[in-house]
Motif scaffolding. Structure first.
Motif, PDB file in Angstrom:
ATOM      1  N   ARG A   4       0.825  -1.207   0.000  1.00 16.79           N
ATOM      2  CA  ARG A   4       0.000   0.000   0.000  1.00 16.79           C
ATOM      3  C   ARG A   4       0.863   1.263   0.000  1.00 16.79           C
ATOM      4  N   ALA A   5       1.973   1.227   0.750  1.00 14.26           N
ATOM      5  CA  ALA A   5       2.855   2.397   0.815  1.00 14.26           C
ATOM      6  C   ALA A   5       3.443   2.704  -0.559  1.00 14.26           C
ATOM      7  N   PHE A   6       3.873   1.674  -1.270  1.00 13.30           N
ATOM      8  CA  PHE A   6       4.472   1.910  -2.584  1.00 13.30           C
ATOM      9  C   PHE A   6       3.410   2.266  -3.625  1.00 13.30           C
ATOM     10  N   GLN A   7       2.184   1.801  -3.426  1.00 14.31           N
ATOM     11  CA  GLN A   7       1.101   2.235  -4.305  1.00 14.31           C
ATOM     12  C   GLN A   7       0.842   3.731  -4.148  1.00 14.31           C
ATOM     13  N   THR A   8       0.961   4.199  -2.895  1.00 12.20           N
ATOM     14  CA  THR A   8       0.787   5.631  -2.635  1.00 12.20           C
ATOM     15  C   THR A   8       1.861   6.443  -3.348  1.00 12.20           C
ATOM     16  N   ILE A   9       3.097   5.926  -3.327  1.00  9.66           N
ATOM     17  CA  ILE A   9       4.190   6.605  -4.017  1.00  9.66           C
ATOM     18  C   ILE A   9       3.894   6.684  -5.512  1.00  9.66           C
ATOM     19  N   GLN A  10       3.390   5.582  -6.063  1.00 10.75           N
ATOM     20  CA  GLN A  10       3.082   5.557  -7.492  1.00 10.75           C
ATOM     21  C   GLN A  10       1.964   6.540  -7.833  1.00 10.75           C
ATOM     22  N   LEU A  11       0.935   6.598  -7.003  1.00 10.17           N
ATOM     23  CA  LEU A  11      -0.188   7.493  -7.272  1.00 10.17           C
ATOM     24  C   LEU A  11       0.218   8.966  -7.199  1.00 10.17           C
ATOM     25  N   LYS A  12       1.198   9.258  -6.346  1.00  9.43           N
ATOM     26  CA  LYS A  12       1.653  10.638  -6.218  1.00  9.43           C
ATOM     27  C   LYS A  12       2.704  10.985  -7.269  1.00  9.43           C
ATOM     28  N   GLY A  37       5.694  10.122  -7.726  1.00 13.29           N
ATOM     29  CA  GLY A  37       7.049  10.425  -7.261  1.00 13.29           C
ATOM     30  C   GLY A  37       7.163  11.663  -6.411  1.00 13.29           C
ATOM     31  N   SER A  38       6.075  12.420  -6.242  1.00 13.72           N
ATOM     32  CA  SER A  38       6.144  13.649  -5.447  1.00 13.72           C
ATOM     33  C   SER A  38       5.839  13.385  -3.977  1.00 13.72           C
ATOM     34  N   VAL A  39       6.368  12.295  -3.482  1.00 15.69           N
ATOM     35  CA  VAL A  39       6.147  11.923  -2.096  1.00 15.69           C
ATOM     36  C   VAL A  39       7.362  12.310  -1.273  1.00 15.69           C
ATOM     37  N   SER A  40       7.142  12.790  -0.067  1.00 13.77           N
ATOM     38  CA  SER A  40       8.244  13.205   0.800  1.00 13.77           C
ATOM     39  C   SER A  40       8.769  12.011   1.587  1.00 13.77           C
ATOM     40  N   PRO A  41      10.017  12.075   2.056  1.00 12.74           N
ATOM     41  CA  PRO A  41      10.547  10.995   2.892  1.00 12.74           C
ATOM     42  C   PRO A  41       9.696  10.746   4.129  1.00 12.74           C
ATOM     43  N   ALA A  42       9.084  11.820   4.671  1.00 14.66           N
ATOM     44  CA  ALA A  42       8.241  11.665   5.852  1.00 14.66           C
ATOM     45  C   ALA A  42       7.023  10.810   5.540  1.00 14.66           C
ATOM     46  N   ASP A  43       6.417  11.029   4.367  1.00 13.80           N
ATOM     47  CA  ASP A  43       5.260  10.219   3.968  1.00 13.80           C
ATOM     48  C   ASP A  43       5.645   8.753   3.831  1.00 13.80           C
ATOM     49  N   LEU A  44       6.802   8.521   3.212  1.00 17.74           N
ATOM     50  CA  LEU A  44       7.281   7.155   3.009  1.00 17.74           C
ATOM     51  C   LEU A  44       7.578   6.476   4.342  1.00 17.74           C
ATOM     52  N   ALA A  45       8.250   7.203   5.243  1.00 17.91           N
ATOM     53  CA  ALA A  45       8.586   6.638   6.545  1.00 17.91           C
ATOM     54  C   ALA A  45       7.334   6.320   7.342  1.00 17.91           C
ATOM     55  N   GLY A  46       6.326   7.203   7.254  1.00 13.26           N
ATOM     56  CA  GLY A  46       5.084   6.963   7.978  1.00 13.26           C
ATOM     57  C   GLY A  46       4.394   5.706   7.517  1.00 13.26           C
ATOM     58  N   GLY A  47       4.360   5.475   6.226  1.00 13.67           N
ATOM     59  CA  GLY A  47       3.729   4.263   5.718  1.00 13.67           C
ATOM     60  C   GLY A  47       4.482   3.014   6.111  1.00 13.67           C
ATOM     61  N   ILE A  48       5.800   3.112   6.174  1.00 15.34           N
ATOM     62  CA  ILE A  48       6.601   1.934   6.508  1.00 15.34           C
ATOM     63  C   ILE A  48       6.436   1.544   7.969  1.00 15.34           C
ATOM     64  N   TRP A  49       6.491   2.530   8.896  1.00 17.14           N
ATOM     65  CA  TRP A  49       6.391   2.152  10.305  1.00 17.14           C
ATOM     66  C   TRP A  49       5.001   1.612  10.651  1.00 17.14           C
ATOM     67  N   GLU A  50       3.990   2.112   9.964  1.00 21.51           N
ATOM     68  CA  GLU A  50       2.660   1.552  10.172  1.00 21.51           C
ATOM     69  C   GLU A  50       2.601   0.117   9.666  1.00 21.51           C
ATOM     70  N   ALA A  51       3.269  -0.154   8.560  1.00 20.51           N
ATOM     71  CA  ALA A  51       3.292  -1.506   8.009  1.00 20.51           C
ATOM     72  C   ALA A  51       4.008  -2.482   8.934  1.00 20.51           C
TER      73      ALA A  51
END
Length: 207
Positions: A138-146, A148-162
């Motif tokens: 789901r986190a990488f799907q979010t990156i794809q939908l955005k 590539g305009s995703v911030s490191p904070a958004d990516l980190a948030g999705g990972i720790w929740e996962a």
């Protein structure tokens, strides 16, 4: 969101839908552990003391008193000894076979629900890993939908929740595995008492 400021419920929900089967596993494991500790604590007795009393009664030809002594406690050892005493005067092989049949009945009762506890200990981390993998997807799907305009904070948030499901899965699996081994040791101790008592009873009656 700051992890340390989140409530337990918020953390649970952040972990995703697979937190629910992990929660069910934890409740099931706790119920099995408490029930087995209660049952095994009642099943464990001073087997040598009981055996000495029983053999003394048999030595004095007081078979009824030996049976009453077995009935005075509720334990696999006492029930197995009673089965053997009821065959008093029979051939050694018949007494031995009766004791073996009694143990075949008692041991599965001691081991009841242990397979379920072992299953919980094994599948809880797998459920956690599955939750982490689906969360990462789901986190990488979010990156794809955005795009590539995703911030490191958004990516980190999705990972720790996962990763939360793996954490909770291990929190369930580790205690379940530890208590499984403790309970197995208690069962083995009772089975050893049964084997020793059966051997001494057969030898004594045969003599």
């Amino acid at each position: 969101m700051d992890f340390w400021k989140m409530s337990p419920w918020q953390i649970f929900i952040a972990g995703g839908p697979l937190m629910w089967p992990i929660l069910i596993c934890s409740i099931g494991a706790l119920a099995i552990i408490l029930e087995r500790f209660y049952h095994l604590s009642r099943s464990k007795i001073d087997a040598p003391s009981l055996l000495n009393k029983v053999l003394e009664h048999i030595r004095n030809k007081h078979i009824e008193k030996a049976l009453t002594e077995c009935d005075s406690v509720s334990s696999p050892v006492s029930r197995m000894l009673k089965a053997g005493i009821l065959k008093y005067g029979k051939p050694r092989d018949q007494i031995k076979e009766t004791l073996e049949d009694a143990s075949l009945y008692e041991i599965p009762i001691l081991e009841k629900r242990m397979t379920a506890l072992a299953t919980v200990a094994h599948i809880s981390p797998l459920l956690g890993l599955l939750g982490t993998v689906t969360g990462m997807v789901r986190a990488f799907q979010t990156i794809q939908l955005k795009a590539g305009s995703v911030s490191p904070a958004d990516l980190a948030g999705g990972i720790w929740e996962a990763l939360l499901t793996t954490v909770f899965g291990l929190m369930v699996a580790i205690p379940a595995y530890v208590f499984y081994n403790i309970l197995v040791n208690k069962i083995n101790a009772i089975v050893l008492d049964m084997e020793r008592s059966a051997t001494e009873l057969v030898n004594f009656i045969s003599e």
